[in-house]
Design a protein around this motif. Structure first.
Motif, PDB file in Angstrom:
ATOM      1  N   ARG A  84      37.127   3.179  28.278  1.00  0.00           N
ATOM      2  CA  ARG A  84      36.437   4.239  29.010  1.00  0.00           C
ATOM      3  C   ARG A  84      35.873   3.610  30.272  1.00  0.00           C
ATOM      4  N   ARG A  85      35.343   4.437  31.147  1.00  0.00           N
ATOM      5  CA  ARG A  85      34.727   3.917  32.360  1.00  0.00           C
ATOM      6  C   ARG A  85      33.472   3.114  32.000  1.00  0.00           C
ATOM      7  N   LEU A  86      33.163   2.160  32.824  1.00  0.00           N
ATOM      8  CA  LEU A  86      31.941   1.377  32.686  1.00  0.00           C
ATOM      9  C   LEU A  86      30.883   2.018  33.585  1.00  0.00           C
ATOM     10  N   PHE A  87      29.703   2.259  33.035  1.00  0.00           N
ATOM     11  CA  PHE A  87      28.625   2.901  33.769  1.00  0.00           C
ATOM     12  C   PHE A  87      27.527   1.898  34.092  1.00  0.00           C
ATOM     13  N   ARG A  88      26.836   2.130  35.185  1.00  0.00           N
ATOM     14  CA  ARG A  88      25.737   1.253  35.563  1.00  0.00           C
ATOM     15  C   ARG A  88      24.728   1.149  34.419  1.00  0.00           C
ATOM     16  N   SER A  89      24.540   2.218  33.683  1.00  0.00           N
ATOM     17  CA  SER A  89      23.588   2.203  32.565  1.00  0.00           C
ATOM     18  C   SER A  89      24.035   1.277  31.423  1.00  0.00           C
ATOM     19  N   ASP A  90      25.306   0.874  31.397  1.00  0.00           N
ATOM     20  CA  ASP A  90      25.797  -0.072  30.388  1.00  0.00           C
ATOM     21  C   ASP A  90      25.383  -1.512  30.698  1.00  0.00           C
ATOM     22  N   ILE A  91      25.026  -1.787  31.934  1.00  0.00           N
ATOM     23  CA  ILE A  91      24.789  -3.162  32.386  1.00  0.00           C
ATOM     24  C   ILE A  91      23.367  -3.599  32.050  1.00  0.00           C
ATOM     25  N   LEU A  92      23.260  -4.710  31.334  1.00  0.00           N
ATOM     26  CA  LEU A  92      21.949  -5.281  31.021  1.00  0.00           C
ATOM     27  C   LEU A  92      21.428  -6.102  32.192  1.00  0.00           C
ATOM     28  N   TRP A  93      22.324  -6.889  32.787  1.00  0.00           N
ATOM     29  CA  TRP A  93      21.971  -7.653  33.971  1.00  0.00           C
ATOM     30  C   TRP A  93      23.243  -8.053  34.718  1.00  0.00           C
ATOM     31  N   SER A  94      23.060  -8.372  35.985  1.00  0.00           N
ATOM     32  CA  SER A  94      24.159  -8.921  36.786  1.00  0.00           C
ATOM     33  C   SER A  94      23.622 -10.103  37.570  1.00  0.00           C
ATOM     34  N   ARG A  95      24.477 -11.108  37.760  1.00  0.00           N
ATOM     35  CA  ARG A  95      24.100 -12.327  38.469  1.00  0.00           C
ATOM     36  C   ARG A  95      25.268 -12.761  39.348  1.00  0.00           C
ATOM     37  N   PRO A  96      24.961 -13.386  40.472  1.00  0.00           N
ATOM     38  CA  PRO A  96      26.038 -13.992  41.257  1.00  0.00           C
ATOM     39  C   PRO A  96      26.728 -15.078  40.429  1.00  0.00           C
ATOM     40  N   LEU A  97      28.003 -15.252  40.681  1.00  0.00           N
ATOM     41  CA  LEU A  97      28.779 -16.293  40.003  1.00  0.00           C
ATOM     42  C   LEU A  97      29.337 -17.215  41.093  1.00  0.00           C
ATOM     43  N   PRO A  98      28.482 -18.102  41.605  1.00  0.00           N
ATOM     44  CA  PRO A  98      28.881 -18.919  42.749  1.00  0.00           C
ATOM     45  C   PRO A  98      29.919 -19.983  42.379  1.00  0.00           C
ATOM     46  N   LEU A  99      30.639 -20.378  43.390  1.00  0.00           N
ATOM     47  CA  LEU A  99      31.609 -21.453  43.260  1.00  0.00           C
ATOM     48  C   LEU A  99      30.917 -22.738  43.705  1.00  0.00           C
ATOM     49  N   VAL A 100      30.818 -23.712  42.796  1.00  0.00           N
ATOM     50  CA  VAL A 100      30.158 -24.978  43.079  1.00  0.00           C
ATOM     51  C   VAL A 100      31.138 -26.107  42.769  1.00  0.00           C
ATOM     52  N   ASP A 101      31.487 -26.859  43.790  1.00  0.00           N
ATOM     53  CA  ASP A 101      32.444 -27.965  43.622  1.00  0.00           C
ATOM     54  C   ASP A 101      33.738 -27.487  42.971  1.00  0.00           C
ATOM     55  N   GLY A 102      34.178 -26.294  43.364  1.00  0.00           N
ATOM     56  CA  GLY A 102      35.455 -25.783  42.873  1.00  0.00           C
ATOM     57  C   GLY A 102      35.418 -25.091  41.528  1.00  0.00           C
ATOM     58  N   ARG A 103      34.242 -25.031  40.904  1.00  0.00           N
ATOM     59  CA  ARG A 103      34.111 -24.377  39.595  1.00  0.00           C
ATOM     60  C   ARG A 103      33.015 -23.333  39.669  1.00  0.00           C
ATOM     61  N   HIS A 104      33.139 -22.293  38.848  1.00  0.00           N
ATOM     62  CA  HIS A 104      32.131 -21.249  38.833  1.00  0.00           C
ATOM     63  C   HIS A 104      30.907 -21.719  38.036  1.00  0.00           C
ATOM     64  N   ALA A 105      29.740 -21.497  38.614  1.00  0.00           N
ATOM     65  CA  ALA A 105      28.481 -21.917  37.987  1.00  0.00           C
ATOM     66  C   ALA A 105      27.871 -20.724  37.258  1.00  0.00           C
ATOM     67  N   PHE A 106      27.948 -20.770  35.942  1.00  0.00           N
ATOM     68  CA  PHE A 106      27.442 -19.680  35.093  1.00  0.00           C
ATOM     69  C   PHE A 106      25.958 -19.847  34.832  1.00  0.00           C
ATOM     70  N   PRO A 107      25.234 -18.717  34.747  1.00  0.00           N
ATOM     71  CA  PRO A 107      23.829 -18.812  34.359  1.00  0.00           C
ATOM     72  C   PRO A 107      23.726 -19.353  32.938  1.00  0.00           C
ATOM     73  N   GLU A 108      22.680 -20.074  32.690  1.00  0.00           N
ATOM     74  CA  GLU A 108      22.474 -20.638  31.348  1.00  0.00           C
ATOM     75  C   GLU A 108      21.215 -20.052  30.741  1.00  0.00           C
ATOM     76  N   PRO A 109      21.196 -19.838  29.461  1.00  0.00           N
ATOM     77  CA  PRO A 109      22.367 -19.840  28.586  1.00  0.00           C
ATOM     78  C   PRO A 109      23.025 -18.470  28.555  1.00  0.00           C
ATOM     79  N   LEU A 110      24.301 -18.439  28.282  1.00  0.00           N
ATOM     80  CA  LEU A 110      24.988 -17.194  28.005  1.00  0.00           C
ATOM     81  C   LEU A 110      24.897 -16.975  26.503  1.00  0.00           C
ATOM     82  N   ALA A 111      24.595 -15.764  26.108  1.00  0.00           N
ATOM     83  CA  ALA A 111      24.468 -15.486  24.675  1.00  0.00           C
ATOM     84  C   ALA A 111      25.484 -14.450  24.261  1.00  0.00           C
TER      85      ALA A 111
END
Length: 111
Positions: A84-111
């Motif tokens: 189904r479509r994804l709605f803004r109300s489904d989103i708990l949070w959003s974060r930038p996923l920057p590229l650092v030294d060629g790899r994506h830097a994920f927020p910690e911790p992911l649960a």
């Protein structure tokens, strides 16, 4: 918790409309692709290698009801797919996923 990666223009369109049918691959496949915390780094490396300006969305899987299916994908692992479509109300949070030294830097911790 499950995760969706969007490119900046896809995320901007999602924010403006308040809903999305997903990225081009989601539209082609007929469902929105998600990853678990254990899968999302590999998803980023495989499908978004070298791309900067990405956004990571976090969604509570339990809140998506029967529209969320766990189906085999990479290497037979079960991946969450939203039919189904994804709605803004489904989103708990959003974060930038920057590229650092060629790899994506994920927020910690992911649960």
């Amino acid at each position: 918790m499950i995760y969706k990666i969007l490119r900046a223009p896809e995320n901007a369109a999602f924010e403006a409309a308040g809903e999305t049918a997903g990225a081009p691959i989601d539209l082609a496949d007929g469902y929105i692709h998600f990853s678990t915390a254990d899968q999302v780094a590999e998803t980023a490396a495989k499908h978004f290698a070298g791309e900067d300006g990405l956004v990571l969305l976090a969604v509570a899987a339990d809140g998506l009801g029967d529209a969320l299916k766990w189906e085999p994908s990479r290497g037979g692992a079960l991946f969450p797919h939203l039919y189904r479509r994804l709605f803004r109300s489904d989103i708990l949070w959003s974060r930038p996923l920057p590229l650092v030294d060629g790899r994506h830097a994920f927020p910690e911790p992911l649960a």
